[in-house]
Design a protein around this motif. Structure first.
Motif, PDB file in Angstrom:
ATOM      1  N   ILE A  39       0.819  -1.226   0.000  1.00 36.24           N
ATOM      2  CA  ILE A  39       0.000   0.000   0.000  1.00 36.24           C
ATOM      3  C   ILE A  39       0.847   1.267   0.000  1.00 36.24           C
ATOM      4  O   ILE A  39       0.577   2.207  -0.758  1.00 36.24           O
ATOM      5  CB  ILE A  39      -0.983  -0.013   1.191  1.00 36.24           C
ATOM      6  N   GLU A  40       1.864   1.313   0.842  1.00 31.04           N
ATOM      7  CA  GLU A  40       2.705   2.519   0.912  1.00 31.04           C
ATOM      8  C   GLU A  40       3.354   2.820  -0.433  1.00 31.04           C
ATOM      9  O   GLU A  40       3.488   3.977  -0.821  1.00 31.04           O
ATOM     10  CB  GLU A  40       3.782   2.354   1.993  1.00 31.04           C
ATOM     11  N   LEU A  41       3.746   1.777  -1.155  1.00 28.95           N
ATOM     12  CA  LEU A  41       4.376   1.948  -2.470  1.00 28.95           C
ATOM     13  C   LEU A  41       3.378   2.510  -3.484  1.00 28.95           C
ATOM     14  O   LEU A  41       3.686   3.455  -4.229  1.00 28.95           O
ATOM     15  CB  LEU A  41       4.916   0.595  -2.945  1.00 28.95           C
ATOM     16  N   HIS A  42       2.160   1.966  -3.511  1.00 25.88           N
ATOM     17  CA  HIS A  42       1.170   2.380  -4.508  1.00 25.88           C
ATOM     18  C   HIS A  42       0.515   3.718  -4.176  1.00 25.88           C
ATOM     19  O   HIS A  42      -0.097   4.333  -5.049  1.00 25.88           O
ATOM     20  CB  HIS A  42       0.115   1.289  -4.676  1.00 25.88           C
ATOM     21  N   LYS A  43       0.649   4.163  -2.927  1.00 26.35           N
ATOM     22  CA  LYS A  43       0.120   5.478  -2.538  1.00 26.35           C
ATOM     23  C   LYS A  43       0.704   6.578  -3.415  1.00 26.35           C
ATOM     24  O   LYS A  43       0.054   7.584  -3.709  1.00 26.35           O
ATOM     25  CB  LYS A  43       0.467   5.775  -1.074  1.00 26.35           C
ATOM     26  N   LEU A  44       1.956   6.395  -3.819  1.00 32.08           N
ATOM     27  CA  LEU A  44       2.641   7.395  -4.643  1.00 32.08           C
ATOM     28  C   LEU A  44       1.922   7.640  -5.960  1.00 32.08           C
ATOM     29  O   LEU A  44       2.019   8.711  -6.548  1.00 32.08           O
ATOM     30  CB  LEU A  44       4.079   6.941  -4.939  1.00 32.08           C
ATOM     31  N   VAL A  49      -0.505  -0.041  -9.331  1.00 32.26           N
ATOM     32  CA  VAL A  49       0.132  -0.105 -10.651  1.00 32.26           C
ATOM     33  C   VAL A  49       0.479  -1.574 -10.908  1.00 32.26           C
ATOM     34  O   VAL A  49       1.350  -2.140 -10.229  1.00 32.26           O
ATOM     35  CB  VAL A  49       1.408   0.756 -10.717  1.00 32.26           C
ATOM     36  N   PRO A  50      -0.205  -2.248 -11.844  1.00 35.13           N
ATOM     37  CA  PRO A  50      -0.043  -3.695 -12.029  1.00 35.13           C
ATOM     38  C   PRO A  50       1.402  -4.160 -12.212  1.00 35.13           C
ATOM     39  O   PRO A  50       1.810  -5.162 -11.612  1.00 35.13           O
ATOM     40  CB  PRO A  50      -0.879  -3.984 -13.283  1.00 35.13           C
ATOM     41  N   GLU A  51       2.181  -3.460 -13.017  1.00 37.01           N
ATOM     42  CA  GLU A  51       3.564  -3.889 -13.277  1.00 37.01           C
ATOM     43  C   GLU A  51       4.402  -3.833 -12.000  1.00 37.01           C
ATOM     44  O   GLU A  51       5.171  -4.756 -11.699  1.00 37.01           O
ATOM     45  CB  GLU A  51       4.179  -2.986 -14.357  1.00 37.01           C
ATOM     46  N   ILE A  52       4.243  -2.759 -11.238  1.00 31.25           N
ATOM     47  CA  ILE A  52       4.988  -2.627  -9.977  1.00 31.25           C
ATOM     48  C   ILE A  52       4.534  -3.705  -8.990  1.00 31.25           C
ATOM     49  O   ILE A  52       5.360  -4.321  -8.297  1.00 31.25           O
ATOM     50  CB  ILE A  52       4.786  -1.222  -9.372  1.00 31.25           C
ATOM     51  N   ALA A  53       3.236  -3.959  -8.939  1.00 32.69           N
ATOM     52  CA  ALA A  53       2.708  -4.983  -8.034  1.00 32.69           C
ATOM     53  C   ALA A  53       3.306  -6.349  -8.352  1.00 32.69           C
ATOM     54  O   ALA A  53       3.751  -7.071  -7.459  1.00 32.69           O
ATOM     55  CB  ALA A  53       1.177  -5.035  -8.141  1.00 32.69           C
ATOM     56  N   SER A  54       3.352  -6.699  -9.631  1.00 32.31           N
ATOM     57  CA  SER A  54       3.880  -8.004 -10.044  1.00 32.31           C
ATOM     58  C   SER A  54       5.343  -8.162  -9.648  1.00 32.31           C
ATOM     59  O   SER A  54       5.756  -9.208  -9.134  1.00 32.31           O
ATOM     60  CB  SER A  54       3.744  -8.175 -11.564  1.00 32.31           C
ATOM     61  N   ARG A  55       6.142  -7.118  -9.868  1.00 31.34           N
ATOM     62  CA  ARG A  55       7.565  -7.180  -9.522  1.00 31.34           C
ATOM     63  C   ARG A  55       7.759  -7.336  -8.017  1.00 31.34           C
ATOM     64  O   ARG A  55       8.632  -8.075  -7.557  1.00 31.34           O
ATOM     65  CB  ARG A  55       8.291  -5.924 -10.019  1.00 31.34           C
TER      66      ARG A  55
END
Length: 342
Positions: A39-44, A49-55
């Motif tokens: 969550i903290e990462l995607h807050k930005l 963001v699907p690609e970031i989530a997958s990595r």
């Protein structure tokens, strides 16, 4: 008389923005439940963001599995099966979990059980409520789903109501963004609403004429956006707490009305809620009050089991496993998997 053997299941969940693993005994007892949140990462970015989530899932999947086994104090040789979410969700995220589960299943010669993500949310209610058994009605409210479901038996479901457009959680996120609260919207609106007047603004409550149990939140979301734009154009002050409280009330009123209408028509004496939005304090209070007035048993998971986690997948996997469900190494991610599909 031979003692009944305990069934231990390692469960893996990675369908969206949380990588999780758990060990569950007999579908009800959680021995470990490890969650790595993004969550903290995607807050930005204001959302997932699907690609970031997958990595991030690739980075974390082995760690959470090892920690779940360690915390439970069990090795692969003690497990009876491996459960994994294979849909619905973000395809990249699902593939990470499915691939890891298939590898462990092959290496440990363990039966593989694919689990539907929404079935997992419903099954979260079994963890803390040993008295809850089907049949019962359940409202599933999350970021991507709003379903009113009849749980006929373990693993057997009938959807009697669903959203025609935005899911409730989706509407929460979009309205939170419009107010300026950021992501994730649900918890932020829930918190801000406590400072506002839920009757300050009258927002519409949509009803679908030909399907009384269906939901629609797109018009409500648009009404909130129009209200905010109108205030800005006229130079009027926007009281964010009142907007949040009034919006939340409009959502909850519809969820409660439809749910209680279904309970009364079908004659259920048990009702449950599940999914991320099920952790909303106002929704829980409203549902509890409505059920109490009708002398209906009300069930809900603790907040930790409402949001995505692997313990709920382990609970669902247990009942699938006991019913004889097995998947081979051809199991694949199905991002649009429908509830009840196999």
């Amino acid at each position: 008389m031979e003692e009944k053997k305990d069934v231990l299941i390692l469960a893996v969940e990675s369908s969206c923005d949380e990588t999780a693993a758990a060990v569950v005994r007999n579908g009800r007892e959680v021995l470990s439940n490890i969650i790595s949140s993004q969550i903290e990462l995607h807050k930005l970015y204001g959302g997932v963001v699907p690609e970031i989530a997958s990595r991030k899932h690739i980075e974390k999947i082995n760690q959470v599995i090892e920690e779940a086994l360690s915390q439970a104090g069990v090795g692969l040789e003690e497990l009876d099966a491996l459960g994994v979410t294979y849909g619905p969700g973000l395809v990249g995220a699902l593939l990470v979990g499915v691939s890891a589960a298939k590898a462990i299943s092959y290496a440990g010669r363990l039966p593989l059980v694919g689990v539907h993500h929404i079935e997992g949310h419903i099954s979260a209610n079994y963890i803390e409520h040993p008295d809850l058994e089907p049949p019962f009605a359940c409202l599933v409210v999350s970021g991507g789903h709003t379903h009113l479901v009849v749980v006929k038996d373990y693993g057997k479901y009938e959807i009697i109501g669903r959203t025609r457009d935005d899911a409730a959680g989706e509407a929460f996120d979009k309205v939170a963004r419009a107010i300026g609260l950021g992501y994730p919207g649900g918890p932020k609106i829930d918190k801000l609403s406590k400072q506002g007047n839920p009757d300050a603004i009258r927002f519409p409550k949509a009803h679908v004429a030909d399907a009384p149990y269906d939901f629609s939140f797109s018009g409500l979301k648009s009404a909130v956006l129009n209200y905010l734009n109108g205030c800005r154009m006229k130079g009027e002050q926007v009281v964010e707490a009142n907007v949040a409280a009034s919006f939340q009330k409009a959502v909850i009123d519809v969820l409660v009305e439809h749910s209680m209408m279904a309970v009364e028509e079908f004659g259920f004496d048990k009702f449950a809620i599940a999914g991320g939005v099920a952790s909303n304090s106002s929704l829980r209070q409203a549902m509890e009050k409505a059920c109490r007035e009708r002398h209906i048993g009300f069930y809900h998971p603790s907040p930790i089991f409402c949001t995505d986690n692997a313990a709920m997948i382990g609970a669902a996997a247990y009942y699938e496993y006991m019913a004889g469900t097995r998947h081979g190494l051809e199991l694949n991610a199905v991002p649009n998997l429908k509830l009840g599909e196999r």
